[in-house]
Design a protein around this motif. Structure first.
Motif, PDB file in Angstrom:
ATOM      1  N   TYR A   1       0.970  -0.736   0.382  1.00 17.62           N
ATOM      2  CA  TYR A   1      -0.134   0.108   0.087  1.00 17.62           C
ATOM      3  C   TYR A   1       0.863   1.050  -0.094  1.00 17.62           C
ATOM      4  O   TYR A   1       0.651   2.033  -0.559  1.00 17.62           O
ATOM      5  N   ALA A   2       1.875   1.353   0.753  1.00 18.39           N
ATOM      6  CA  ALA A   2       2.767   2.146   0.599  1.00 18.39           C
ATOM      7  C   ALA A   2       3.043   2.616  -0.357  1.00 18.39           C
ATOM      8  O   ALA A   2       3.860   3.721  -1.134  1.00 18.39           O
ATOM      9  N   CYS A   3       3.842   1.126  -1.240  1.00 19.03           N
ATOM     10  CA  CYS A   3       4.200   1.392  -2.495  1.00 19.03           C
ATOM     11  C   CYS A   3       3.385   2.359  -3.964  1.00 19.03           C
ATOM     12  O   CYS A   3       3.911   3.396  -4.624  1.00 19.03           O
ATOM     13  N   ARG A   4       1.816   1.702  -3.524  1.00 18.90           N
ATOM     14  CA  ARG A   4       0.515   2.388  -4.191  1.00 18.90           C
ATOM     15  C   ARG A   4       0.798   3.720  -3.604  1.00 18.90           C
ATOM     16  O   ARG A   4       0.451   4.493  -5.156  1.00 18.90           O
ATOM     17  N   ILE A   5       0.789   4.089  -2.733  1.00 26.72           N
ATOM     18  CA  ILE A   5       1.000   4.960  -2.366  1.00 26.72           C
ATOM     19  C   ILE A   5       1.475   6.428  -3.297  1.00 26.72           C
ATOM     20  O   ILE A   5       1.479   7.503  -3.866  1.00 26.72           O
ATOM     21  N   GLN A   6       3.009   5.775  -3.177  1.00 28.10           N
ATOM     22  CA  GLN A   6       4.773   6.260  -3.790  1.00 28.10           C
ATOM     23  C   GLN A   6       4.430   7.322  -5.339  1.00 28.10           C
ATOM     24  O   GLN A   6       4.293   7.320  -6.172  1.00 28.10           O
ATOM     25  N   ALA A   7       3.897   5.557  -5.646  1.00 28.93           N
ATOM     26  CA  ALA A   7       3.309   5.788  -7.250  1.00 28.93           C
ATOM     27  C   ALA A   7       2.410   6.705  -7.776  1.00 28.93           C
ATOM     28  O   ALA A   7       2.202   7.196  -8.686  1.00 28.93           O
ATOM     29  N   CYS A   8       1.116   5.949  -7.105  1.00 33.81           N
ATOM     30  CA  CYS A   8       0.050   7.690  -7.768  1.00 33.81           C
ATOM     31  C   CYS A   8       0.521   9.013  -7.174  1.00 33.81           C
ATOM     32  O   CYS A   8       0.440   9.478  -8.287  1.00 33.81           O
ATOM     33  N   LEU A   9       0.764   9.233  -5.992  1.00 31.66           N
ATOM     34  CA  LEU A   9       1.750  10.356  -5.935  1.00 31.66           C
ATOM     35  C   LEU A   9       2.244  11.508  -6.998  1.00 31.66           C
ATOM     36  O   LEU A   9       2.493  11.942  -7.224  1.00 31.66           O
ATOM     37  N   SER A  10       3.506  10.273  -7.494  1.00 26.76           N
ATOM     38  CA  SER A  10       4.241  10.610  -8.206  1.00 26.76           C
ATOM     39  C   SER A  10       4.140  10.923 -10.000  1.00 26.76           C
ATOM     40  O   SER A  10       4.031  11.853 -10.466  1.00 26.76           O
ATOM     41  N   LYS A  11       3.044   9.665  -9.844  1.00 25.75           N
ATOM     42  CA  LYS A  11       2.105   9.863 -11.635  1.00 25.75           C
ATOM     43  C   LYS A  11       0.976  10.943 -11.435  1.00 25.75           C
ATOM     44  O   LYS A  11       0.957  11.511 -12.423  1.00 25.75           O
ATOM     45  N   ASN A  12       0.793  11.760 -10.238  1.00 26.00           N
ATOM     46  CA  ASN A  12      -0.145  12.711 -10.467  1.00 26.00           C
ATOM     47  C   ASN A  12       0.462  13.584  -9.475  1.00 26.00           C
ATOM     48  O   ASN A  12      -0.576  14.963  -8.611  1.00 26.00           O
ATOM     49  N   ASN A  13       1.690  14.149  -9.873  1.00 26.86           N
ATOM     50  CA  ASN A  13       2.431  15.450  -9.862  1.00 26.86           C
ATOM     51  C   ASN A  13       2.416  15.710  -8.128  1.00 26.86           C
ATOM     52  O   ASN A  13       1.319  16.670  -7.713  1.00 26.86           O
ATOM     53  N   TYR A  14       2.346  14.485  -7.369  1.00 25.12           N
ATOM     54  CA  TYR A  14       2.232  14.700  -6.114  1.00 25.12           C
ATOM     55  C   TYR A  14       0.941  15.752  -5.085  1.00 25.12           C
ATOM     56  O   TYR A  14       0.622  16.513  -3.901  1.00 25.12           O
TER      57      TYR A  14
END
Length: 73
Positions: free
Chosen positions: A12-25
């Motif tokens: 879940y932590a990895c998914r958060i990082q990926a999502c934030l990165s994909k969406n300009n944080y």
């Protein structure tokens, strides 16, 4: 026994990082992923290193979108 290889909330932590990165944080674009992490931490916070900074009381999704069985679909 806190072995990070078996940390149930790490995906879940990895998914958060990926999502934030994909969406300009922009946190508001990742609310569902953040809520998934919070739900994991509600169950595993005592043994998950990944949960150390998660506010267990903060809901990220409106009540009707909560993943618990109580939501309206």
């Amino acid at each position: 026994m806190s072995d990070t290889r078996k940390d149930r909330c790490k995906p879940y932590a990895c998914r958060i990082q990926a999502c934030l990165s994909k969406n300009n944080y922009q946190e508001d674009k990742c609310l569902d992923v953040l809520e998934d992490m919070r739900q994991c931490c509600l169950k595993w916070h005592k043994v998950s290193v990944c949960c150390s900074g998660i506010d267990l009381e903060k809901r990220y999704l409106p009540e009707e979108k909560q993943p618990s069985g109580k939501s309206k679909k």
